[in-house]
Enzyme design. Structure first.
Site, PDB file in Angstrom:
ATOM      1  N   ASP A 183     -26.062   8.595 -71.986  1.00 54.95           N
ATOM      2  CA  ASP A 183     -27.025   8.325 -72.912  1.00 54.95           C
ATOM      3  C   ASP A 183     -28.441   8.345 -72.027  1.00 54.95           C
ATOM      4  OD1 ASP A 183     -26.380   5.928 -71.425  1.00 54.95           O
ATOM      5  OD2 ASP A 183     -27.648   4.797 -72.725  1.00 54.95           O
ATOM      6  N   GLU A 184     -29.493   8.499 -72.662  1.00 50.86           N
ATOM      7  CA  GLU A 184     -30.766   8.462 -72.412  1.00 50.86           C
ATOM      8  C   GLU A 184     -30.928   9.336 -70.998  1.00 50.86           C
ATOM      9  OE1 GLU A 184     -32.222   4.131 -74.326  1.00 50.86           O
ATOM     10  OE2 GLU A 184     -31.080   4.143 -72.481  1.00 50.86           O
TER      11      GLU A 184
END
Length: 543
Positions: A348-349
């Site tokens: 993620d991210e």
């Protein structure tokens, strides 16, 4: 995997149970809005099925069973697992009752509590159980040890909340008569604890496990690495723990688990029939690793350790061969420590990783997980690459997540990728309840108890087949959480709603019924020493 069952009469049954409960045990608010007192709660045994998660089938009837000083716990004499669960139950019940509660072979006398494992009970599946209660005793039957353990949690909740106290209480200890037959809706029912932003000791993790188990949660996702700290010893890269684990958010001392300590957590979870899912987040969220080894950086320069809360600024160097030596070593050592099926690789991210590099990285890393006998889980951004066969994508989007991103995840689900539902504006346990909550964040909005409970995993993500949903998980990120008291306040009571979403059939889902059963959990949580958030949305009891 999801178990497909239909329960057309369950909503009516739940309503009938509440009527019985309200009349027999004073459930709900007393006149003037006050909760009923101990005298009202003590007028009879807790109505059968007045627990969390609500069981699939409840047939109340007959006389209650009363535990006495003569009660024994009977187990199959040839079943080590049944005996172990019997010993666990005795350990729970002895302090508050003051009774000896010996664990004996099944043929040693009539009555009492019986724990039975039977391979013939195929309808109960991998985690289901049947509980039968009457004047002469209580029998819990299951096909597997996990099912028997879950049945014991139901037995605990059917007893008065004071059964959870660690000093002798007055009783009486009665279990309402009737039969509960119960199997879970989903096979994956998880909670995540972020031990990277703030470190939590082995004993703190075990404490959380014990409270999760009471509500039939069966997965503990440990977020073991992030920008702020690396929390697991890796022999081939020792500075990850000794240096990368030496701090946390705000600059505290941090910490890490030795391999022996991690094995201790895994063993304790297994004794509560929870599977540990370890996560090494990559290619982003990797500053602790990059600070520990300069050669993992594209420019060969190690950044300083990080104690803030920003995200998206770090990335492994996708073009370097040593990156994949590092990943192979970490996954190899972690897989050897982890008997469970999954390794979570984050994903993620990764804002500092180009899309092309992200796809390249995931294409190289997912086979490493398979090489060491594990199945990939990744945050839902994994669907922007090509998820491996059998992989699970953990969806943490919001109501306001773009239609394009939702469609990307739905297409992956249509093509065979399983889904774990963790929508941030529903069951991220670090979100504030209201603007006045002293802990937590609010980037996903405020998440009161009703909002956390009132959604359906099967229909939440448009276009995703219901059959693709493996289950639900409630993550607790720890930017602002650093103690047991903080965990208690942010996780409870919302974790109970997540547990019910994962276990109970869709037909039982009803906020009005749930809040009454949740109200009855207040005294139990208090007896366990859990300082939970007393939401004004719930008519808490004082049993």
């Amino acid at each position: 995997m999801r178990q497909h069952r239909t329960f057309p009469r369950l909503r009516l049954l739940g309503s009938l149970l509440l009527v019985v409960a309200a009349g027999a045990a004073g459930i709900g608010a007393a006149p003037g809005g006050a909760a009923p007192g101990r005298a009202a709660a003590a007028s009879g045994p807790r109505p059968l099925g007045d627990i969390v998660p609500v069981p699939a089938s409840v047939r109340p009837g007959g006389s209650p069973y009363t535990l006495t000083a003569r009660t024994r716990i009977h187990v199959d004499d040839d079943s080590r697992e049944a005996r172990r669960i019997g010993a666990y139950l005795a350990d729970v019940l002895r302090p508050s009752t003051g009774y000896a509660l010996p664990v004996v072979d099944d043929d040693e006398g009539p009555g009492g509590i019986r724990l039975r494992l039977s391979g013939r009970e195929t309808a109960l599946g991998d985690e289901g159980y049947r509980l039968e209660s009457g004047r002469r005793g209580v029998t819990v039957t299951a096909r597997t040890p996990a099912g028997l353990f879950h049945g014991v949690q139901t037995l605990r909740q059917q007893l008065p909340a004071s059964i959870e106290e660690d000093t002798r209480q007055s009783g009486p200890w009665r279990v309402a008569g009737g039969t509960i037959t119960d199997t879970p809706r989903y096979g994956y029912r998880g909670a995540m604890l972020d031990v990277s932003r703030h470190f939590f000791t082995v004993e703190q993790v075990k404490r959380y496990i014990d409270r999760m188990a009471l509500y039939k949660i069966n997965k503990l996702h440990l977020h073991l690495s992030d920008d702020q700290g690396w929390r697991i010893a890796i022999d081939s890269w020792p500075r990850l723990a000794t240096y990368g684990g030496s701090t946390q958010v705000g600059g505290g001392p941090g910490g890490y688990y030795t391999k022996a300590q991690y094995k201790d957590i895994v063993a304790h979870a297994a004794s509560r029939h929870l599977e540990v899912v370890p996560e090494i987040d990559m290619p982003g969220h990797t500053n602790a690793a990059l600070a520990s080894y300069a050669e993992l950086n594209c420019d060969g320069v190690a950044p300083p350790l990080y104690t803030g809360t920003a995200v998206g600024f770090s990335s492994l160097c996708v073009g370097k061969d040593i990156t994949y030596d590092f990943v192979d070593d970490v996954i190899r050592e972690l897989a050897a420590l982890t008997p469970g099926r999954y390794i979570h690789i984050g994903g993620d991210e990764a804002h500092s990783t180009s899309h092309e590099d992200y796809v390249t990285f995931m294409d190289k890393v997912q086979p490493v997980v398979a090489k060491y006998g594990k199945t990939v889980i990744g945050w839902h951004q994994l669907t922007g690459a090509t998820p491996a066969k059998g992989a699970l994508a953990q969806y943490w989007g919001l109501d306001r997540t773009s239609d394009a991103e939702k469609a990307q995840v739905a297409r992956a689900a249509q093509n065979g990728t399983g889904l774990i539902l963790s929508p941030a504006d529903r069951i991220y346990l670090d979100m504030k309840y209201t603007k006045d909550t002293p802990l937590g964040l609010s980037w996903a909005g405020y998440v009161e108890v009703r909002r956390s409970y009132d959604w359906d995993p099967a229909t939440y993500l448009p276009g995703a087949p219901a059959s693709a949903v493996a289950g639900v998980e409630a993550p607790l990120w720890t930017e602002t959480v650093s103690s047991n008291a903080h965990i208690d306040h942010m996780a409870f009571p919302r974790l109970l709603g997540a547990a019910e979403l994962g276990w109970s059939p869709a037909a039982s889902h009803d906020w009005e019924a749930y809040k009454q059963r949740l109200a009855g959990q207040g005294p139990r949580l208090e007896a366990l020493g859990v300082d939970f958030y007393r939401s004004p949305q719930v008519p808490w009891r004082t049993e």
